[in-house]
Design a protein around this motif. Structure first.
Motif, PDB file in Angstrom:
ATOM      1  N   ASP A 103       0.821  -1.205   0.000  1.00 44.52           N
ATOM      2  CA  ASP A 103       0.000   0.000   0.000  1.00 44.52           C
ATOM      3  C   ASP A 103       0.860   1.261   0.000  1.00 44.52           C
ATOM      4  OD1 ASP A 103      -2.435   1.518   2.265  1.00 44.52           O
ATOM      5  OD2 ASP A 103      -2.282   1.581   0.066  1.00 44.52           O
ATOM      6  N   ASN A 106       2.433   2.147   3.380  1.00 44.50           N
ATOM      7  CA  ASN A 106       1.596   2.427   4.545  1.00 44.50           C
ATOM      8  C   ASN A 106       1.278   1.197   5.384  1.00 44.50           C
ATOM      9  OD1 ASN A 106       1.300   5.233   3.991  1.00 44.50           O
ATOM     10  ND2 ASN A 106      -0.160   4.704   2.365  1.00 44.50           N
ATOM     11  N   SER A 107       1.535   0.041   4.843  1.00 44.01           N
ATOM     12  CA  SER A 107       1.313  -1.187   5.602  1.00 44.01           C
ATOM     13  C   SER A 107       2.336  -2.223   5.167  1.00 44.01           C
ATOM     14  CB  SER A 107      -0.105  -1.714   5.378  1.00 44.01           C
ATOM     15  OG  SER A 107      -0.307  -2.041   4.020  1.00 44.01           O
TER      16      SER A 107
END
Length: 128
Positions: A103, A106-107
């Motif tokens: 992502d 973001n993850s």
């Protein structure tokens, strides 16, 4: 060339502690997700813990939650896994892996197939 080197594995009695280290060269660990995985012969490799880039979040498998802690030292370009209250079922080869961001960073992925860089492993053996 990316190289990850694990160390710190040993044979300990149940209830004991170990600290595993994963030192990287040719790659900056803090800029991506780093995971610790373990594998027992004949079984699939499973995720143990993941630390997000910049160390701002972590993930733990339910089986180790509250006993293991993942951390990183950006100055040393090293990720650690502190193993406390060890149980015989923690016996396995432990691997660190890097590059598992998802992502847009973001993850983190949790499946080992999504991590492109791997160390050679360090053996942890816990006896009763």
């Amino acid at each position: 060339q990316v190289q990850l080197v694990e160390s710190g594995g040993d044979s300990v009695q149940a209830g004991g502690s170990l600290r595993l280290s994963c030192a990287a060269s040719g790659y900056t660990l803090g800029r991506n997700c780093t995971g610790w995985f373990r594998q027992v012969s004949g079984k699939e490799r499973e995720v143990v813990a993941v630390i997000y880039k910049y160390g701002d979040s972590t993930y733990y498998a339910d089986s180790v939650k509250g006993r293991f802690t993942v951390s990183q030292d950006n100055a040393k370009n090293t990720v650690y896994l502190q193993l406390n209250s060890l149980k015989p079922e923690d016996t396995a080869m432990y691997y660190c892996a890097a590059g598992g961001s998802a992502d847009g960073g973001n993850s983190c992925y949790l499946h080992p197939s999504r991590f492109p860089y791997w160390g050679q492993g360090t053996q942890v053996t816990v006896s009763t």
